[in-house]
Scaffold this active site. Structure first.
Site, PDB file in Angstrom:
ATOM      1  N   ILE A 154     -41.612 -34.252 -34.134  1.00 25.36           N
ATOM      2  CA  ILE A 154     -40.460 -33.423 -34.560  1.00 25.36           C
ATOM      3  C   ILE A 154     -40.870 -32.499 -35.709  1.00 25.36           C
ATOM      4  O   ILE A 154     -40.015 -31.870 -36.330  1.00 25.36           O
ATOM      5  CB  ILE A 154     -39.250 -34.290 -34.995  1.00 25.36           C
ATOM      6  CG1 ILE A 154     -39.654 -35.335 -36.049  1.00 25.36           C
ATOM      7  CG2 ILE A 154     -38.607 -34.971 -33.807  1.00 25.36           C
ATOM      8  CD1 ILE A 154     -39.827 -34.884 -37.440  1.00 25.36           C
ATOM      9  N   ARG A 180     -44.124 -29.928 -36.569  1.00 25.27           N
ATOM     10  CA  ARG A 180     -44.496 -28.581 -36.138  1.00 25.27           C
ATOM     11  C   ARG A 180     -45.498 -28.743 -35.002  1.00 25.27           C
ATOM     12  O   ARG A 180     -46.361 -29.634 -35.046  1.00 25.27           O
ATOM     13  CB  ARG A 180     -45.136 -27.789 -37.281  1.00 25.27           C
ATOM     14  CG  ARG A 180     -44.143 -27.238 -38.294  1.00 25.27           C
ATOM     15  CD  ARG A 180     -43.296 -26.102 -37.702  1.00 25.27           C
ATOM     16  NE  ARG A 180     -42.315 -25.577 -38.642  1.00 25.27           N
ATOM     17  CZ  ARG A 180     -41.035 -25.947 -38.730  1.00 25.27           C
ATOM     18  NH1 ARG A 180     -40.562 -26.868 -37.912  1.00 25.27           N
ATOM     19  NH2 ARG A 180     -40.227 -25.390 -39.600  1.00 25.27           N
ATOM     20  N   GLU A 198     -45.168 -22.234 -29.592  1.00 21.71           N
ATOM     21  CA  GLU A 198     -43.739 -22.053 -29.416  1.00 21.71           C
ATOM     22  C   GLU A 198     -43.339 -20.574 -29.416  1.00 21.71           C
ATOM     23  O   GLU A 198     -43.838 -19.831 -30.267  1.00 21.71           O
ATOM     24  CB  GLU A 198     -43.083 -22.766 -30.612  1.00 21.71           C
ATOM     25  CG  GLU A 198     -41.734 -23.296 -30.365  1.00 21.71           C
ATOM     26  CD  GLU A 198     -41.283 -24.209 -31.510  1.00 21.71           C
ATOM     27  OE1 GLU A 198     -42.019 -25.155 -31.853  1.00 21.71           O
ATOM     28  OE2 GLU A 198     -40.216 -23.962 -32.042  1.00 21.71           O
ATOM     29  N   HIS A 202     -36.766 -27.422 -29.590  1.00 21.10           N
ATOM     30  CA  HIS A 202     -36.661 -27.359 -31.060  1.00 21.10           C
ATOM     31  C   HIS A 202     -35.201 -27.516 -31.522  1.00 21.10           C
ATOM     32  O   HIS A 202     -34.626 -26.638 -32.158  1.00 21.10           O
ATOM     33  CB  HIS A 202     -37.255 -26.037 -31.578  1.00 21.10           C
ATOM     34  CG  HIS A 202     -37.730 -26.127 -33.002  1.00 21.10           C
ATOM     35  ND1 HIS A 202     -38.835 -25.464 -33.476  1.00 21.10           N
ATOM     36  CD2 HIS A 202     -37.235 -26.818 -34.062  1.00 21.10           C
ATOM     37  CE1 HIS A 202     -38.998 -25.736 -34.765  1.00 21.10           C
ATOM     38  NE2 HIS A 202     -38.037 -26.554 -35.141  1.00 21.10           N
TER      39      HIS A 202
HETATM   40  P1  NAP Z   1     -41.347 -33.612 -46.986  1.00 26.78           P
HETATM   41  O1  NAP Z   1     -40.224 -34.353 -47.633  1.00 26.78           O
HETATM   42  O2  NAP Z   1     -42.154 -32.665 -47.799  1.00 26.78           O
HETATM   43  O3  NAP Z   1     -42.299 -34.710 -46.311  1.00 26.78           O
HETATM   44  C1  NAP Z   1     -43.568 -34.445 -45.822  1.00 26.78           C
HETATM   45  C2  NAP Z   1     -44.382 -35.727 -45.850  1.00 26.78           C
HETATM   46  O4  NAP Z   1     -45.644 -35.465 -45.260  1.00 26.78           O
HETATM   47  C3  NAP Z   1     -44.660 -36.275 -47.247  1.00 26.78           C
HETATM   48  O5  NAP Z   1     -44.505 -37.671 -47.241  1.00 26.78           O
HETATM   49  C4  NAP Z   1     -46.135 -35.927 -47.479  1.00 26.78           C
HETATM   50  O6  NAP Z   1     -46.805 -36.852 -48.312  1.00 26.78           O
HETATM   51  C5  NAP Z   1     -46.663 -36.046 -46.080  1.00 26.78           C
HETATM   52  N1  NAP Z   1     -47.908 -35.311 -45.863  1.00 26.78           N
HETATM   53  C6  NAP Z   1     -48.165 -34.014 -46.134  1.00 26.78           C
HETATM   54  N2  NAP Z   1     -49.419 -33.729 -45.757  1.00 26.78           N
HETATM   55  C7  NAP Z   1     -49.941 -34.859 -45.233  1.00 26.78           C
HETATM   56  C8  NAP Z   1     -51.176 -35.203 -44.660  1.00 26.78           C
HETATM   57  N3  NAP Z   1     -52.146 -34.315 -44.581  1.00 26.78           N
HETATM   58  N4  NAP Z   1     -51.356 -36.476 -44.198  1.00 26.78           N
HETATM   59  C9  NAP Z   1     -50.365 -37.388 -44.282  1.00 26.78           C
HETATM   60  N5  NAP Z   1     -49.158 -37.120 -44.826  1.00 26.78           N
HETATM   61  C10 NAP Z   1     -48.970 -35.877 -45.286  1.00 26.78           C
HETATM   62  O7  NAP Z   1     -40.805 -32.748 -45.757  1.00 26.78           O
HETATM   63  P2  NAP Z   1     -39.568 -33.083 -44.790  1.00 26.78           P
HETATM   64  O8  NAP Z   1     -38.308 -32.499 -45.338  1.00 26.78           O
HETATM   65  O9  NAP Z   1     -39.607 -34.519 -44.437  1.00 26.78           O
HETATM   66  O10 NAP Z   1     -39.967 -32.173 -43.523  1.00 26.78           O
HETATM   67  C11 NAP Z   1     -41.177 -32.400 -42.835  1.00 26.78           C
HETATM   68  C12 NAP Z   1     -41.431 -31.293 -41.830  1.00 26.78           C
HETATM   69  O11 NAP Z   1     -40.580 -31.440 -40.716  1.00 26.78           O
HETATM   70  C13 NAP Z   1     -41.110 -29.878 -42.334  1.00 26.78           C
HETATM   71  O12 NAP Z   1     -42.158 -29.338 -43.106  1.00 26.78           O
HETATM   72  C14 NAP Z   1     -40.858 -29.120 -41.058  1.00 26.78           C
HETATM   73  O13 NAP Z   1     -42.023 -28.465 -40.623  1.00 26.78           O
HETATM   74  C15 NAP Z   1     -40.478 -30.206 -40.047  1.00 26.78           C
HETATM   75  N6  NAP Z   1     -39.087 -30.038 -39.591  1.00 26.78           N
HETATM   76  C16 NAP Z   1     -38.837 -29.902 -38.259  1.00 26.78           C
HETATM   77  C17 NAP Z   1     -37.537 -29.735 -37.821  1.00 26.78           C
HETATM   78  C18 NAP Z   1     -37.200 -29.563 -36.371  1.00 26.78           C
HETATM   79  O14 NAP Z   1     -36.235 -28.858 -36.074  1.00 26.78           O
HETATM   80  N7  NAP Z   1     -37.894 -30.204 -35.453  1.00 26.78           N
HETATM   81  C19 NAP Z   1     -36.483 -29.721 -38.744  1.00 26.78           C
HETATM   82  C20 NAP Z   1     -36.771 -29.877 -40.084  1.00 26.78           C
HETATM   83  C21 NAP Z   1     -38.073 -30.036 -40.503  1.00 26.78           C
HETATM   84  P3  NAP Z   1     -46.428 -37.050 -49.868  1.00 26.78           P
HETATM   85  O15 NAP Z   1     -45.037 -37.589 -49.884  1.00 26.78           O
HETATM   86  O16 NAP Z   1     -47.385 -38.018 -50.372  1.00 26.78           O
HETATM   87  O17 NAP Z   1     -46.504 -35.680 -50.478  1.00 26.78           O
END
Ligand code: NAP
Length: 317
Positions: A235, A237, A266, A284
């Protein structure tokens, strides 16, 4: 003060934008912005509200010179389509809409876990084409989801909301990988390696941000480490999963199935993926509810309003 909103918004957000910002222009198309439009955005507007697919790359900022625009108030939490470093170097701040999207996106992850495990998409397609011959004890046997182990790659806001649903709603054990440990109010095992976690879980859920650091994080090696009955759910990217390797794993039944909301190129979805009965494919839909899209729009406008008032930006990335 001129503000350009790059897509039609919900009625509530449109009404607020028109009332609050005299110089607002709302683009009437849902197509991604062309290069010419992005250059116009940077040179003719003070604030732009772009979204997914609007590639504000380093090249665009280089071509824009010294932009009039001072804020890209992105509509969405994911901002991997914006080169934030290049934006800042050009004097443009970037904000996003975290939090507003969390629960809805976690709900779509659960939808995909259940659809993929229980072969819901495949079953519905069979019924719609008139091929259902009736219930029998061994018809369309899927994977029982309750009590299984889920592995979350990226334990941020959305990852935690998924883990919470899996633990409290489905009695699952939770494993995760993230860059830093998390203080959680439910049990979860932090794993050192994605590869090791991939081999232990029944559902591997991808919830990291997109961008160069996570591109193809889920590759042939990770897919090869998964158990043959396990399901991959993405879900996050599309680019985080190497799509060609996933297609290969699904075609060769190396994994149980995949539930996808996002795609590497996409909105292009490869025919090979569409042809697979063990792939559940959503367009999406993560945040696609009226109230969530309105909350996202309001959050983007809150950032625009803060900029205009000379206040600190609430959601600077
Ligand atoms: P977030 O709160 O910033 O969470 C991202 C998590 O990923 C954090 O725990 C981070 O670790 C971890 N991370 C980053 N780089 C990493 C790596 N290389 N290896 C392992 N873990 C890693 O973001 P969120 O709000 O949960 O959103 C996440 C993503 O979901 C968004 O950036 C967006 O692209 C996607 N999204 C998709 C939809 C959809 O419609 N399908 C909707 C909303 C969002 P740390 O906590 O240690 O920093």
């Amino acid at each position: 003060m001129k503000i350009w909103i790059a897509r039609p918004m919900t009625a509530a957000v449109t009404a607020r934008a028109r009332e609050a910002f005299a110089g607002v222009e709302i683009r009437e198309t849902n197509a991604v912005m062309s290069e010419a439009e992005m250059l116009r955005a940077l040179s003719e507007f003070d604030i732009v509200v772009p979204t997914l697919g609007d590639r504000f790359s380093a090249e665009i900022f280089a071509k824009a010179g010294t932009p009039r625009c001072k804020l890209l108030a992105n509509f969405g939490v994911g901002y991997n389509h914006i080169d934030v470093e290049a934006a800042r170097a050009a004097g443009v701040e970037v904000t996003n809409t975290p939090g507003a999207v969390t629960d809805a996106t976690a709900d779509i992850a659960m939808t995909l876990i259940l659809m993929s495990a229980r072969r819901a998409s495949e079953g519905e397609r069979m019924l719609r084409k008139g091929a259902w011959e009736g219930w029998h004890p061994t018809q369309m046997l899927g994977l029982h989801a309750t009590g299984k182990r889920v592995g979350i790659a990226g334990m941020g806001r959305i990852g935690q909301a998924i883990a919470r649903r899996c633990h409290f709603g489905f009695g699952m054990d939770v494993s995760y990988v993230a860059r830093s440990p998390k203080d959680l109010d439910f049990p979860a095992d932090r794993e050192e390696s994605l590869l090791a976690m991939a081999g232990q879980v029944d559902f591997l859920v991808v919830a990291v941000p997109g961008g160069p650091e996570t591109r193809h994080l889920i590759n042939a090696e990770v897919l090869g480490a998964m158990q043959p009955h396990a399901h991959l759910i993405n879900i996050a990217r599309g680019e985080v999963v190497e799509e060609a390797a996933l297609i290969n794993a699904l075609q060769n039944r190396r994994i149980g199935g995949a539930g996808l909301d996002v795609y590497e190129f996409e909105p292009k979805v490869p025919q090979a993926l569409i042809d697979l009965d063990n792939a559940t494919l959503l367009p999406h839909l993560g945040t696609a509810t009226e109230e969530v899209r309105s909350n996202m729009g309001h959050m983007a406008l809150d950032n625009a309003a803060a900029y205009l008032a000379g206040e600190a930006l609430p959601n600077r990335v």
